[in-house]
Design an enzyme around this catalytic site. Structure first.
Site, short mmCIF file in Angstrom:
data_model
loop_
_atom_site.label_atom_id
_atom_site.label_comp_id
_atom_site.label_asym_id
_atom_site.label_seq_id
_atom_site.Cartn_x
_atom_site.Cartn_y
_atom_site.Cartn_z
N SER A 160 42.75 36.97 42.70
CA SER A 160 41.45 36.62 42.68
C SER A 160 40.28 37.47 42.26
CB SER A 160 40.75 36.25 43.95
OG SER A 160 40.57 37.60 44.89
N ASP A 161 39.17 37.28 41.64
CA ASP A 161 38.23 38.13 41.02
C ASP A 161 37.76 38.59 42.62
OD1 ASP A 161 36.36 39.79 40.26
OD2 ASP A 161 35.72 38.42 38.74
N TRP A 162 36.96 39.56 42.44
CA TRP A 162 36.57 40.33 43.69
C TRP A 162 35.63 39.45 44.71
CZ3 TRP A 162 40.30 42.68 41.98
CH2 TRP A 162 40.69 44.00 42.29
#
Ligand code: BGC
Length: 682
Positions: free
Chosen positions: A243-245
């Protein structure tokens, strides 16, 4: 052999065994809880690494941010080589430089005992206002993929992983965590997924980062269509998706992400908290098969990056070497675009002038600072500002004075600066114009001195209507990295010729640009429901300007040189292509007809003249960069792959080429076409 814990060596620790067998063996030793633990980081204190499992000798898998080098905040505040912005690398159109940059990034990561870089960012430039335009390559998927493939191959040749981001259609920063890119199937595949597909197929990146935004209503991190169906099943991606952050925050369930295909939730467990995962598992919301697949993909990357052996194979890598810094300078030079050069203002001949005046807000600015521009900020051990570069070059030769009226030549350094709304992650620009005080400074200086040169330090297109006609020369070095000042001075004073060409169209005004043409928030930054309607379809960038017959300020592929080139003797290897695997070779001569050395970028565009669906007027299908000394000529061969003539056919949900005639145009930019021919596809 590494990491031997007991007398008996377990198969997964055997370096000589193939990776698939090692993954299967390790999976068989993991408990359910351990598998869940591997799906995220150990918690808030280690947000760029995953959880280690000591019992089995599984180390933490450590990452650093990219793509301009090793970012400061992700490496425990370590200084590293700061490369020019990705858009500058793209403007170089130099595959070899992209590979070299990848190799250096790989070596620098090795030196810190990390395993993966969160790069490259390969989203397509849909709007010139996107705050991350500087971090992405281009508005064109072909140029993007050609360079990204080499970047990825370079990094991974060092045993370090890459992570393509941000998958997918993450084209703006406004509402990036909640907006939905509403995009039709053909446009999605033909424009926004094309570079991802090509890099996956050609370079086997070990990871992909899912985006914050939704695509057609479904968040990137739980988007089964994008991750499972397209990336994994259709394209055969063998790596893992992370995932992105904090991108999983708005997602409702753990099983959404698991079934969607997300192996790693970062920066710490949210949906992948043990309790949530366990509950979903007990309730039968996902199967062992799916879980093992996700964990197995992630373990594969660990084996590939030799995370288990901690780089004990001899090479420790290296950081901040003169070679690395030299490469940063070379990329800055080759990425610099000369936009205007009336009266041959450039290069400046130091022997023929006495005084030079340098001014402007970006003259002394250092850009390599903590989080400057966002997550990709690299802090280098030193950074040469334009002023330093010019001072060094002018020492004992010409006087540097303050007042432009007293100087033979004035150089004004303007542009953006990675501030909020000025080429920065998390916010988009609000205007295409330079800040008002910079426009005033340019016009005031130009009045005082007709020999005023503008140097634009920025990572995205800038409108110039209000000042361009008042100045004879404009140079665009983008954000040129730690050696930027030297690179700029080398070009200004003619040690090297600028050879960059625009990877993005510069519009005259914002409303000329596709996402902004309707003057309706539907197309940017989104309607009341935060849906961003990609109504322009496949017509983005130069595809749009040509279709609408809008004259851009500077077209895609444009860039001047101090040298001058002739392209002739064009010869096509065949008259027809048969099947998608066929390749056309275009042979031609490039001659340097000037008395200066330089580099030319030959560009090939195709037009599908008789297709059942609308196609762009031109599409980039090949290019080559050539270095030539004065009067030298070189015979070069460019390849056009039949598959690059294809379009995405929604009736087949796949790429296809319809039989017919394709026009082939050979040029120095998308609008400077010097030769034409045609080819049949059967
Ligand atoms: C960015 C990513 C980056 C991540 C980790 C996010 O905000 O969108 O590009 O890799 O942070 O720093």
């Amino acid at each position: 052999m590494s990491g031997q814990r007991e007398d008996k060596v377990l198969p997964y620790l055997d370096d000589n065994l193939d990776i698939e067998s090692r993954v299967l063996d390790l999976l068989s030793h993991l408990t359910l809880k351990e598998k869940f633990e591997l799906l995220s980081s150990p918690g808030k204190r280690r947000i760029y690494g995953t959880k280690a499992i000591k019992r089995l000798g599984i180390p933490s898998f450590k990452m650093t941010d990219g793509p301009l080098g090793l970012s400061y905040q992700s490496t425990g505040l370590k200084k590293a080589t700061r490369f020019p912005a990705t858009i500058s690398l793209a403007a170089s159109w130099n595959r070899g430089l992209a590979k070299e940059m990848g190799i250096v990034i790989g070596k620098e990561i090795r030196s810190l005992n990390r395993h993966m870089v969160l790069a490259p960012g390969i989203n397509i430039d849909r709007t010139p206002l996107n705050g991350r335009t500087f971090e992405y390559f281009s508005e064109d998927p072909f140029l993007t993929k050609e360079l990204a493939v080499h970047y990825v191959k370079g990094v991974q040749s060092e045993g370090i992983g890459t992570c393509l981001k941000h998958y997918a259609a993450n084209n703006q920063e406004t509402n990036r965590r909640s907006c939905s890119s509403e995009v039709d199937e053909r446009t999605l595949h033909e424009l926004y997924l094309r570079a991802f597909r090509a890099v996956v197929k050609e370079a086997d990146p070990w990871a992909v980062m899912a985006c914050y935004n939704k695509v057609n209503g479904v968040y990137g991190c739980e988007n089964e269509y994008l991750i499972r169906k397209v990336l994994m099943e259709k394209w055969g991606f063998k790596g893992f998706v992370m995932s992105d952050w904090f991108a999983t925050r708005p997602i409702e369930t753990a099983e959404g992400c698991i079934n969607g295909g997300l192996s790693l939730e970062m920066p710490w467990p949210n949906k992948y908290k043990f309790k949530l995962l366990d509950k979903a598992y007990v309730e039968g919301k996902f199967s062992d098969e799916v879980l093992n697949d996700l964990v197995g993909r992630y373990l594969r990357a660990m084996f590939l990056t030799s995370a288990f052996s901690q780089h004990t194979d001899g090479s420790k890598g290296a950081r901040n070497t003169p070679e690395h810094q030299n490469l940063a300078r070379r990329i800055a030079e080759e990425g610099t675009v000369l936009l205007k050069n009336e009266r041959s203002m450039l290069p400046i001949d130091l022997d023929s002038i006495d005084r030079i005046s340098v001014l402007g807000p970006n003259l002394k600015k250092k850009f390599g600072r903590f989080l400057y521009g966002g997550s990709s900020a690299v802090v280098p051990p030193y950074e040469i500002t334009p002023l330093q570069g010019i001072r060094k070059r002018c020492k004992d030769k010409v006087q540097i004075v303050k007042d432009p009226a007293q100087a033979d030549i004035a150089i004004v350094f303007v542009g953006l600066d990675h501030g909020r709304g000025k080429d920065s992650e998390s916010s988009d620009r609000t205007t295409l114009e330079l800040p008002e005080e910079q426009i005033e400074l340019i016009n005031k200086t130009a009045k005082l001195n007709p020999n005023t040169i503008i140097v634009l330090i920025a990572g995205s297109p800038i409108a110039m209507n209000r000042w361009m006609d008042n100045v004879p020369a404009i140079l665009l070095p983008w954000y040129a990295g730690m050696e930027g000042g030297n690179a700029i001075a080398n070009i200004l004073f003619g040690d090297t010729s600028p050879s960059g060409k625009l990877p993005i169209t510069f519009p005259k005004q914002l409303s000329d640009s596709p996402a902004h043409s309707s003057n309706n928030t539907r197309t940017f930054p989104g309607d009341e429901e935060k849906k961003v309607h990609y109504e322009e379809g496949i017509f983005v960038g130069y595809r749009w300007f040509e279709k609408q017959d809008i004259e851009p300020l500077f077209p895609f592929g444009f860039g001047l040189s101090f040298a001058e080139f002739k392209i002739d003797n064009v010869h096509l290897s065949k008259e027809s292509l048969v099947g998608k695997d066929d390749v056309l070779t275009i042979e031609l001569d490039v001659t340097n007809i000037s008395n200066r050395p330089g580099l030319e970028i030959v560009q090939i565009y195709s037009t599908d003249s008789d297709c059942s669906v609308p196609r762009p007027e031109k599409e980039l299908v090949s290019f080559e960069k050539v270095h030539l000394n004065p009067s030298d000529a070189q015979n070069i061969q460019l390849e056009v792959k039949a598959e690059d003539l294809a379009f995405y056919d929604v009736s087949q949900h796949d790429w296809t080429i319809e039989p017919g005639t394709f026009e082939i145009r050979i040029g120095k930019s998308s609008q400077d076409i010097v030769a034409k021919s045609s080819i049949h596809f059967n």
